[in-house]
Design a protein around this motif. Structure first.
Motif, short mmCIF file in Angstrom:
data_model
loop_
_atom_site.label_atom_id
_atom_site.label_comp_id
_atom_site.label_asym_id
_atom_site.label_seq_id
_atom_site.Cartn_x
_atom_site.Cartn_y
_atom_site.Cartn_z
N THR A 182 0.86 -1.18 0.00
CA THR A 182 0.00 0.00 0.00
C THR A 182 0.89 1.23 0.00
N ALA A 183 0.28 2.39 -0.06
CA ALA A 183 1.03 3.65 0.01
C ALA A 183 1.81 3.74 1.32
N ALA A 184 1.32 3.08 2.37
CA ALA A 184 2.01 3.11 3.66
C ALA A 184 3.37 2.42 3.61
N THR A 194 3.94 5.78 -2.77
CA THR A 194 3.01 6.72 -2.13
C THR A 194 1.88 7.14 -3.05
N VAL A 195 1.99 6.87 -4.32
CA VAL A 195 0.96 7.25 -5.29
C VAL A 195 -0.16 6.22 -5.37
N LEU A 196 -0.01 5.09 -4.69
CA LEU A 196 -1.04 4.05 -4.75
C LEU A 196 -2.32 4.51 -4.07
N ALA A 197 -3.42 4.40 -4.79
CA ALA A 197 -4.71 4.76 -4.23
C ALA A 197 -5.35 3.58 -3.50
N ALA A 198 -4.95 2.38 -3.89
CA ALA A 198 -5.51 1.17 -3.29
C ALA A 198 -4.38 0.14 -3.15
N PRO A 199 -4.54 -0.80 -2.27
CA PRO A 199 -3.53 -1.85 -2.14
C PRO A 199 -3.38 -2.64 -3.44
N VAL A 200 -2.17 -3.06 -3.74
CA VAL A 200 -1.90 -3.89 -4.90
C VAL A 200 -1.03 -5.08 -4.47
N PHE A 201 -1.07 -6.13 -5.26
CA PHE A 201 -0.22 -7.28 -5.03
C PHE A 201 0.95 -7.23 -5.99
#
Length: 67
Positions: free
Chosen positions: A6-8, A41-48
């Motif tokens: 995630t962005a975190a 940090t640009v991710l709006a949603a979690p990705v795998f």
């Protein structure tokens, strides 16, 4: 193996440090997932993301400097 990021997670440097034990190997994760930028940090949603295996051959995270 795939892991959820995630962005975190901030960057592939952090993911590589946790998953591969070497932050400088971020490029291996990027290459495997078709990415060029380590910034998450640009991710709006979690990705795998697919993870490469932990390398026992690489002595550094830099491909041109590995044994």
């Amino acid at each position: 193996m795939a892991v959820q990021v995630t962005a975190a997670d901030v960057s592939l440097y952090h993911v590589a440090a946790v998953q591969l034990g070497d932050a400088t190997q971020w490029w291996r994760i990027a290459q495997l997932n078709g990415m060029t930028d380590p910034d998450l940090t640009v991710l709006a949603a979690p990705v795998f993301l697919e993870m490469p295996p932990v390398s026992t051959v690489l002595t550094t995270g830099l491909p041109e400097r590995s044994a």
